[in-house]
Write an enzyme that holds these catalytic residues in place. Structure first.
Site, PDB file in Angstrom:
ATOM      1  CG  ASP A   1      -6.651  -1.739  -4.588  1.00  0.00           C
ATOM      2  OD1 ASP A   1      -7.299  -0.626  -3.998  1.00  0.00           O
ATOM      3  OD2 ASP A   1      -5.697  -1.998  -4.211  1.00  0.00           O
TER       4      ASP A   1
ATOM      5  CB  SER B   1      -0.922   0.051   1.191  1.00  0.00           C
ATOM      6  OG  SER B   1      -1.698   0.952   1.116  1.00  0.00           O
TER       7      SER B   1
ATOM      8  CG  HIS C   1      -5.794  -0.955  -0.703  1.00  0.00           C
ATOM      9  ND1 HIS C   1      -4.570  -0.889  -1.903  1.00  0.00           N
ATOM     10  CD2 HIS C   1      -5.257  -0.268   0.377  1.00  0.00           C
ATOM     11  CE1 HIS C   1      -3.977  -0.134  -1.349  1.00  0.00           C
ATOM     12  NE2 HIS C   1      -4.178   0.108   0.089  1.00  0.00           N
TER      13      HIS C   1
END
Lengths: 363, 363
Positions: free
Chosen positions: B309, B149, B342
């Site tokens: 995502d 991330s 995500h």
């Protein structure tokens, strides 16, 4: 709050009392609507448009109001919804603040605004109210019922609760039930308004107004109405002119932030916060039921969706087409490649215009 | 705010002054980190993990802290990141409140907390701080650099600014630059905090704390960290036990709303709001530049992304793999079908475990 109501709006009185699905009834309520074109002698050329959460009944310019409407490129003489052929009616949703009775209207039993005394609002109530407008205009059967977004829910409810009300149906970016992602988004929008101290359990006025909450709610709306793909091309990483135009810490810096701010500022004073809360919650509650679609009788259907829609995702329009086909309809599912997400029907006229015109030409 | 820091955390002092990319410098700053396994004699078995916005350095149980960490199933003896083979280091991001110096730390020049006097924080500063930890441990070259991330941004910056620091790289749900959809989401999260009167331009305390703003920000985070697809299966339209469990108007009614509320409540007092604002903005600012990826020299790369995502969409991991390949790396792009969006790397160990283990086995 008459400033919300466009000039030229007409009003249809609802039966009084008007019973509400989740309990209670409205007394002396009415629905705002506008029309375009002429109803023919056979009364078989009527098209009804039911809208998303925020639009008024002014979908396009007409005699009563020459200003452009929210679906101007789609509706008018020679346009995809051709008013030389069709008599078109657009209703403002029950519970809205754009002329129809809602939480921002006077409660005749108290002489004060309804605010949170308005009864629970369901999509089904909006459908019943729209059906009453249709009957009031002397129309037994619509040639076509068109519903966009929340209006796609309203339209399905209309077909379910008022069998035979429409020969054909165009469902645009609609849904047969609310799913958890959209419930979560709407819940957060409502929380933003409820958390604003100026909301004050619905007891605000023009001076003490939940502006911050409405701004947050609208920004989250705009984020989910459009798409990442569109914004990549439209805004990229472009910054506002000065490097730090907003002096506030963590203030606006990128164009996309300024775009959201502009959208929000234009909206917050033009839509009543309590009405927003009621209409938002009505969508969460909406569920046509497991057999709802296949129990509907309608002859021809076009269900249009958009790949980039994250709020009413494409599989929901596929489900609508499949379910109505099981119920006997000649139903077509049309996925469009619009980059603009849920709101594509408002802006991607190049794709939506021919799709709608083509379907109407077959009627 | 020492309650944020897990027991067993170690601290690496940064060079003082430590210059910041956008101006200013930190004096007497440090980075929190933890380790697993043993550095071998050749010092060539080190793996560094750089994290997303909120995690601390406690990725998994270790001697200093037997509690499970945030990546427990991925890291340990015999696990995908096998600490029998690798010496693993995880750093808490500079600017965080989990042990590294940040806005919630004491400013040595005033004796008070930095709060908004902390200098502008960039992803690049976090990368430089992490590089300093690596050097401090006597490691010249990492066997592998793993970033998740925001950590995927930090990792790319590390490779760009510290050539030769890693032989291999695993980029998980990362991005070479922030795109407008994620900027818009983060901007709204920050606005929720800034609008909370208790934020008070950063001058809050434990009693007068911007809890509402943090709750809104976290809920919006969780909505965008997961996916609509996952929630359809997980929550559907299931309601809380009572029909109206929340007596507040427009209160919680659906399971998905309660899930968000629970996540938010667990978070709001465990992360410092000013640190959140700084780290959030640092991601918006991040842009490796048009030629950034192809100018990086790294030998082997695995860029993993997830179809669902919406925050760091799949094409960004494709871009990372393609760009690093242009720069000469043996780079693989691995799109996974995880439904969890995500955050899939935290929970979909069935897919991520073999992918990471398989890549590390080739080193």
């Amino acid at each position: 709050m008459t400033e919300f109501i466009p000039p030229g709006t007409r009003f249809h009185p609802l039966p009084s009392p008007f019973p509400m699905k989740r309990g209670g009834a409205l007394v002396g309520a009415h629905v705002a609507f506008e029309t375009w074109g002429e109803l023919n002698a056979a009364r078989d050329n009527a098209v009804l448009i039911v809208t998303g959460l925020s639009p008024d009944a002014h979908a396009a310019a007409n005699e009563g109001n020459p200003e452009a409407g929210w679906w101007e490129p789609m509706l008018g003489p020679g346009k995809p919804i051709d008013t030389d052929r069709w008599f078109v009616v657009c209703v403002n949703s029950l519970g809205s603040c754009k002329g129809s009775t809602g939480p921002a209207s006077m409660n005749p039993s108290t002489g004060a605004l309804y605010r949170l005394d308005f009864p629970d609002l369901s999509v089904e109530d909006g459908a019943d109210a729209a059906a009453s407008v249709v009957r009031g205009l002397g129309i037994t059967r619509l040639a076509c019922l068109i519903g966009n977004s929340m209006g796609g829910m309203t339209a399905l409810s209309l077909l379910q609760r008022h069998p035979g009300i429409a020969h054909a149906h165009i469902n645009i970016s609609g849904a047969p039930r609310a799913l958890p992602f959209s419930i979560a988004i709407r819940s957060l929008q409502r929380e933003a308004i409820r958390l604003d101290p100026n909301w004050n359990h619905g007891q605000y006025d023009e001076v003490t107004y939940p502006e911050s909450g409405m701004r947050m709610a609208r920004k989250l709306g705009v984020i989910t109405y459009r798409s990442a793909l569109e914004w990549d091309g439209r805004f990229g990483r472009v910054r506002l002119e000065s490097d730090r135009p907003d002096e506030e810490p963590f203030g606006l810096e990128f164009q996309v932030e300024s775009y959201l701010e502009g959208h929000a500022r234009r909206f917050v004073r033009r839509f009543d916060p309590n009405c927003y809360l009621y209409l938002s919650r009505s969508m969460d509650w909406f569920d046509l039921g497991p057999d709802g679609l296949r129990q509907i009788h309608v002859d021809k259907v076009l269900a249009i969706g958009v790949h980039t829609d994250i709020l009413f995702p494409l599989q929901q329009q596929q489900e609508i087409a499949d379910g109505l086909r099981e119920g006997g309809a000649d139903a077509t599912f049309l996925p469009l490649e619009s980059p603009q997400g849920h709101d594509a029907f408002l802006v991607d006229i190049a794709r939506f215009g021919p799709a709608v015109a083509g379907f109407l030409a077959t009627l």
